[in-house]
Design an enzyme around this catalytic site. Sequence first.
Site, short mmCIF file in Angstrom:
data_model
loop_
_atom_site.label_atom_id
_atom_site.label_comp_id
_atom_site.label_asym_id
_atom_site.label_seq_id
_atom_site.Cartn_x
_atom_site.Cartn_y
_atom_site.Cartn_z
N ALA A 15 -15.45 -64.40 -26.18
CA ALA A 15 -16.47 -65.41 -25.85
C ALA A 15 -17.26 -65.07 -24.59
CB ALA A 15 -15.81 -66.79 -25.72
N HIS A 94 -9.35 -66.05 -37.22
CA HIS A 94 -10.20 -64.95 -36.75
C HIS A 94 -11.34 -64.73 -37.75
CE1 HIS A 94 -11.54 -61.11 -35.17
NE2 HIS A 94 -10.69 -61.24 -34.17
N ASP A 96 -13.82 -63.03 -40.30
CA ASP A 96 -13.39 -62.02 -41.29
C ASP A 96 -13.98 -60.63 -41.06
OD1 ASP A 96 -15.99 -62.36 -42.10
OD2 ASP A 96 -15.52 -62.74 -44.21
N ASP A 209 -28.61 -25.41 -4.34
CA ASP A 209 -27.91 -26.63 -3.91
C ASP A 209 -27.49 -26.47 -2.45
OD1 ASP A 209 -26.43 -28.97 -3.86
OD2 ASP A 209 -24.72 -28.11 -4.94
#
Length: 437
Positions: A15, A94, A96, A209
């Site tokens: 939820a 629950h 499906d 770098d």
Amino acid sequence: MKSTKNKIVYVPMAADYLHIGHIKIINEAKKHGKVIIGLLTDQAISSYKRVPMTSFEQRKKIMETIAGVWKIIPQHTLDYTETLQELKPDFFVHGDDWKEGIQKKVRKKVIETIKEWDGKLIEPSYTQGISSTMLIDGQIEQGVTPDYRRKQLKKLMGLKPIVRVIEAHNGLSARIAETTKITCGNEIREFDAIWESSLTDSSSKGKPDIELVDLTSRTQTINEILEVTTKPIIVDGDTGGLIEHFVFMVKTLERLGVSALIIEDKVFPKRNSLLDGAIHISEDIDKFCAKIKAGIHARVTQDFMIIARIESLIAGKSVSDALLRANAYIEAGADAIMIHSKNKDPVKLIEFCKQYNEFKNKVPLVVVPTTYNHLTEDELKDMGASIVIYANHLLRASYNSMKQVAETILENKRSLETDNICIPIKEVLRLIPHNGC
Ligand code: SPV
Ligand code: MG
């Protein structure tokens, strides 16, 4: 026999984004008895998909207002067996939709478990066209604010056993970091955050770098990444430069919504840690601590983390030196420690982790397993790591592919032969939203 009034109906749900589908399920559940919602905890949700938008406490408060919900209990795992054994509900409800896909196995286990006390499974039909994941994805695609994004790394660190980070060096690689997902068993696996690497940012610009690509240029890349992603970003700040400059780096990155800045304890201009034969000069501990403190002082929020990167093992120094530095940097206020190593055999790194785990005042540990990449995330987590960074892989992969295509065109004096190693133009256009198709 219990009357319907006294029957227990267990309904697990996340939820995270309440919608009509949830209400339909609760309405069905309440016809059969007293509804107990097994509300998935933030950890439980994070174990199989992206961290929830709303916290457990907020979701619980919302749920409490729904008529027909009798009780809300935390559901700590995706395996419901323990809760079911305890509650022995008469009904389990629950949607499906779990008959197929990643929840199929969970369903089977639920059926077997509730059979023991003759519990019944009720599966209301799935409400088509709506799901929390869809709603949240839609909301996230709209973009996120710097404040929201910045907080996400700390949140992830609180919810995930290990935070998985991958490098991006432009908008396209960032989209891959943002959107790549796979389904593994019960889990939808993806990257949690993005590493803005000095090596790959410099290399993609064709530059070394060595702190040559300056903050203005790095910020441009970071902005490119920010524009097309929502995940938290960790920036590789090299040595952080002069203290006077470092405080501006902190302020700039924090304002943009970056979550963490990692600086390494070497002397400017540093050499890449993986470079064979390079001489690495370690920064004086007190000077580096002063830099950490200045950064902590300069930041506006606690959400923005300053992470101290220890290069002792790169510079050929001992595990004791690394531990000494870890202690000092934590004292100076570092929010986390990154320990780096370029050995294929991580024996010294493992030794560091072992002793580090004994620290009373330890902070989260970051590792970058580029060379010792036989270790899995689970193994790194067991060693005490909280963040794992895959620091250069998208750039390395793209370079290989580009080179192969370029050579194939040269060999054939046409591009037909590259068709099976290039994605079709149609897909390129579909890759990026808003191309108009
Ligand atoms: C980077 O990705 O730029 C790093 C990690 O700093 S390493 O290349 O291993 O030094
Ligand atoms: Mg770097």
